[in-house]
Design a protein around this motif. Sequence first.
Motif, PDB file in Angstrom:
ATOM      1  N   THR A  78      64.607  55.497  -9.439  1.00 44.01           N
ATOM      2  CA  THR A  78      63.551  55.399  -8.431  1.00 44.01           C
ATOM      3  C   THR A  78      64.072  54.757  -7.150  1.00 44.01           C
ATOM      4  O   THR A  78      63.600  55.079  -6.056  1.00 44.01           O
ATOM      5  CB  THR A  78      62.345  54.611  -8.961  1.00 44.01           C
ATOM      6  N   THR A 106      65.766  57.554  -5.318  1.00 41.02           N
ATOM      7  CA  THR A 106      64.748  58.435  -4.749  1.00 41.02           C
ATOM      8  C   THR A 106      64.114  57.825  -3.513  1.00 41.02           C
ATOM      9  O   THR A 106      63.880  58.517  -2.509  1.00 41.02           O
ATOM     10  CB  THR A 106      63.664  58.740  -5.797  1.00 41.02           C
ATOM     11  N   LYS A 107      63.852  56.528  -3.552  1.00 41.16           N
ATOM     12  CA  LYS A 107      63.280  55.852  -2.388  1.00 41.16           C
ATOM     13  C   LYS A 107      64.219  55.961  -1.189  1.00 41.16           C
ATOM     14  O   LYS A 107      63.776  56.197  -0.056  1.00 41.16           O
ATOM     15  CB  LYS A 107      63.002  54.393  -2.716  1.00 41.16           C
ATOM     16  N   ARG A 161      64.065  59.619   0.100  1.00 43.72           N
ATOM     17  CA  ARG A 161      62.809  59.846   0.813  1.00 43.72           C
ATOM     18  C   ARG A 161      62.837  59.195   2.195  1.00 43.72           C
ATOM     19  O   ARG A 161      62.330  59.760   3.169  1.00 43.72           O
ATOM     20  CB  ARG A 161      61.638  59.289   0.000  1.00 43.72           C
ATOM     21  N   ASN A 203      58.836  64.787   4.264  1.00 42.51           N
ATOM     22  CA  ASN A 203      58.227  64.459   2.967  1.00 42.51           C
ATOM     23  C   ASN A 203      56.836  65.057   2.808  1.00 42.51           C
ATOM     24  O   ASN A 203      56.437  65.456   1.704  1.00 42.51           O
ATOM     25  CB  ASN A 203      58.150  62.943   2.790  1.00 42.51           C
ATOM     26  N   THR A 256      58.813  64.011  -5.955  1.00 40.45           N
ATOM     27  CA  THR A 256      59.376  62.693  -6.224  1.00 40.45           C
ATOM     28  C   THR A 256      59.898  62.610  -7.659  1.00 40.45           C
ATOM     29  O   THR A 256      60.985  62.094  -7.912  1.00 40.45           O
ATOM     30  CB  THR A 256      58.334  61.596  -5.968  1.00 40.45           C
TER      31      THR A 256
END
Length: 262
Positions: A61, A64-65, A68, A75, A83
Amino acid sequence: MAKLNGPFDFSGNLGNFSVYKMRGVDKLVVRRKGGPTKEQVNSSPTLARTRENNAEFRACTMLTKGIRSAVFLVNHLGDLRFTGALNSLGKQMQMLDKTSKRGERGISLSRHGSMLAGFDFNAEMPFDSLFRHPLTVNTNRRKGTATITIPGLIPGISLNLPWKAPFVRFLVSLGKAGDVRFNGTTFQRVEVGTAHQQYRITEWQHTGAASAPADVTLQLDKGAGRGESLVLAIGIELGVTGRYGEIEPAARAGAAKILAVF
């Protein structure tokens, strides 16, 4: 995640189950309540594997953050599941760490960025299904630059749009994302600084009019360092005439993909 069939149409709690609706899913979603307590997860010897899995999922995660953030401009053109799809890709990269023990495996985007290239933010509406012409891409990791040549629009050929919208424009984003490493205690993402993003938005074009090719060049303050990756993404956004005659983005209309990770 279970899905509820039948004539029922409600959301909320039902005994040990939670029932709710999710955009993009045409059936009710059902989840069972319960499971081990937080204290059990943190300390029980029988849940050691769960703690390892949880730690590594947090690393996914974190990656992924960072991704993004690098492509924040596009997005909003993704579906609700992109996600989770990025988390899954991060897990696949994590599995390639053959030297660290379970629960401490890092994610090297800088080594495995090719796995992310071509990622579509909307699984049901891939970018290439909307815009039929190939894009020319030139990148330079050392200089932190990327140039995209967007072919001109040819009415009736270039675009395949399932939405009724008279205008279209392109969004191009270049940003940095860092690897995720275990520091002996916890996972940390390689810091990429604050000024690590550049983007361009083209002018609105009528979907029924021809246009010339356009070169879009993005340049960061500096190139990528060790443990850093440059993520290049493009989106296509549809526009409609607003209440006062201005062009505004159409809701939930468009697509985006990652062109390159370098």
